[in-house]
Design an enzyme around this catalytic site. Sequence first.
Site, mmCIF file in Angstrom:
data_model
loop_
_atom_site.group_PDB
_atom_site.id
_atom_site.type_symbol
_atom_site.label_atom_id
_atom_site.label_comp_id
_atom_site.label_asym_id
_atom_site.label_seq_id
_atom_site.Cartn_x
_atom_site.Cartn_y
_atom_site.Cartn_z
ATOM 1 N N ASN A 24 0.862 -1.188 0.000
ATOM 2 C CA ASN A 24 0.000 0.000 0.000
ATOM 3 C C ASN A 24 0.898 1.238 0.000
ATOM 4 O O ASN A 24 2.114 1.125 0.139
ATOM 5 C CB ASN A 24 -0.971 -0.016 1.185
ATOM 6 C CG ASN A 24 -0.251 -0.150 2.511
ATOM 7 O OD1 ASN A 24 0.697 0.593 2.787
ATOM 8 N ND2 ASN A 24 -0.658 -1.106 3.322
ATOM 9 N N GLY A 32 -3.001 -9.583 3.881
ATOM 10 C CA GLY A 32 -2.789 -10.337 2.645
ATOM 11 C C GLY A 32 -1.323 -10.621 2.375
ATOM 12 O O GLY A 32 -0.537 -10.884 3.284
ATOM 13 N N ASP A 34 1.074 -8.717 1.512
ATOM 14 C CA ASP A 34 1.963 -7.730 2.125
ATOM 15 C C ASP A 34 2.358 -8.183 3.541
ATOM 16 O O ASP A 34 3.550 -8.198 3.894
ATOM 17 C CB ASP A 34 1.207 -6.396 2.177
ATOM 18 C CG ASP A 34 2.096 -5.194 2.414
ATOM 19 O OD1 ASP A 34 3.323 -5.356 2.404
ATOM 20 O OD2 ASP A 34 1.550 -4.088 2.604
ATOM 21 N N SER A 117 -3.888 -6.275 -6.526
ATOM 22 C CA SER A 117 -5.186 -5.575 -6.390
ATOM 23 C C SER A 117 -6.426 -6.457 -6.307
ATOM 24 O O SER A 117 -7.536 -5.922 -6.171
ATOM 25 C CB SER A 117 -5.413 -4.555 -7.529
ATOM 26 O OG SER A 117 -4.669 -3.385 -7.308
ATOM 27 N N GLY A 119 -7.251 -8.698 -4.015
ATOM 28 C CA GLY A 119 -7.654 -9.088 -2.664
ATOM 29 C C GLY A 119 -8.419 -7.945 -2.032
ATOM 30 O O GLY A 119 -9.511 -7.584 -2.479
ATOM 31 N N TYR A 121 -8.115 -4.913 -2.320
ATOM 32 C CA TYR A 121 -8.370 -3.782 -3.225
ATOM 33 C C TYR A 121 -9.483 -4.056 -4.247
ATOM 34 O O TYR A 121 -9.807 -3.194 -5.061
ATOM 35 C CB TYR A 121 -7.081 -3.333 -3.909
ATOM 36 C CG TYR A 121 -6.152 -2.531 -3.014
ATOM 37 C CD1 TYR A 121 -6.478 -2.287 -1.676
ATOM 38 C CD2 TYR A 121 -4.960 -2.004 -3.490
ATOM 39 C CE1 TYR A 121 -5.632 -1.545 -0.850
ATOM 40 C CE2 TYR A 121 -4.107 -1.262 -2.677
ATOM 41 C CZ TYR A 121 -4.453 -1.037 -1.351
ATOM 42 O OH TYR A 121 -3.607 -0.296 -0.553
HETATM 43 P P1 ADP Z 1 -4.358 -6.078 -2.720
HETATM 44 O O1 ADP Z 1 -4.469 -5.164 -1.512
HETATM 45 O O2 ADP Z 1 -3.424 -5.537 -3.786
HETATM 46 O O3 ADP Z 1 -5.690 -6.476 -3.242
HETATM 47 P P2 ADP Z 1 -4.033 -8.628 -1.271
HETATM 48 O O4 ADP Z 1 -2.819 -9.103 -0.561
HETATM 49 O O5 ADP Z 1 -5.242 -8.312 -0.439
HETATM 50 O O6 ADP Z 1 -3.567 -7.357 -2.161
HETATM 51 O O7 ADP Z 1 -4.440 -9.690 -2.370
HETATM 52 C C1 ADP Z 1 -3.773 -9.859 -3.585
HETATM 53 C C2 ADP Z 1 -3.688 -11.340 -3.924
HETATM 54 O O8 ADP Z 1 -2.625 -11.909 -3.179
HETATM 55 C C3 ADP Z 1 -4.933 -12.157 -3.584
HETATM 56 O O9 ADP Z 1 -5.191 -13.065 -4.669
HETATM 57 C C4 ADP Z 1 -4.508 -12.925 -2.349
HETATM 58 O O10 ADP Z 1 -5.184 -14.176 -2.251
HETATM 59 C C5 ADP Z 1 -3.053 -13.151 -2.677
HETATM 60 N N1 ADP Z 1 -2.176 -13.574 -1.575
HETATM 61 C C6 ADP Z 1 -2.337 -13.455 -0.231
HETATM 62 N N2 ADP Z 1 -1.283 -13.997 0.419
HETATM 63 C C7 ADP Z 1 -0.433 -14.478 -0.543
HETATM 64 C C8 ADP Z 1 0.818 -15.167 -0.537
HETATM 65 N N3 ADP Z 1 1.440 -15.471 0.603
HETATM 66 N N4 ADP Z 1 1.374 -15.522 -1.745
HETATM 67 C C9 ADP Z 1 0.788 -15.211 -2.913
HETATM 68 N N5 ADP Z 1 -0.393 -14.557 -2.981
HETATM 69 C C10 ADP Z 1 -0.987 -14.198 -1.819
#
Ligand code: ADP
Length: 176
Positions: A24, A32, A34, A117, A119, A121
């Site tokens: 972010n 998520g 991050d 984006s 998840g 977002y």
């Molecule tokens: P954003 O805020 O950009 O939407 P998110 O982390 O909420 O980011 O989600 C983005 C994608 O990353 C989603 O498909 C989520 O399932 C995925 N994600 C979450 N944890 C992991 C991980 N450890 N490795 C790979 N992808 C992940």
Amino acid sequence: MTNFSVVKGNIVNMKVDAIVNAANTSLLGGDGVDGAIHRAAGAELLSCCRRIGGCKTGDAVITPGFKLDAKYIIHTVGPVWNNGLTNEAELLRQCYIKSLDLAVEYNCKTVAFPSISTGAYRFPLAKAAEIAINTILEYLEQDTCLEEVSMVCFDFNTKAAYDKVMRALGRLEDEE
Ligand code: ADP
């Protein structure tokens, strides 16, 4: 020629030169992917991100990978979905381009992306998958140091959406 693949997995475990983080604008960690990256890389990552001071939506910055197997973490800030009213598609495209630019600048051979984006977002998954894959493939038409770029999907639905785009492009056999 650079190889491109869609895989299912956890990006923190990828043994690549650079993993991309869906960060972010504060760069100070979140939920998520991050959160998972910050936990796995350790506290030094947070101090390093604090020194950088932030990142604009559609832009990217690079840090060391600290405790990760990856040498670098490229932090990019995807757009928050706003019904397509605020240039989200182009900003998402820029995330992939800026991240790949940094990977090339740092001489990376292998790079792994999460689904930026889609998840917290809330960018519609099918549309995001199309943008991600088309942007990456178009970028890889250039001759670069990149040997392998992968899209790491954390869950079944995400993998299915990316596979669907790959299939439509004739890059995936039917029953894989
Ligand atoms: P954003 O805020 O950009 O939407 P998110 O982390 O909420 O980011 O989600 C983005 C994608 O990353 C989603 O498909 C989520 O399932 C995925 N994600 C979450 N944890 C992991 C991980 N450890 N490795 C790979 N992808 C992940």
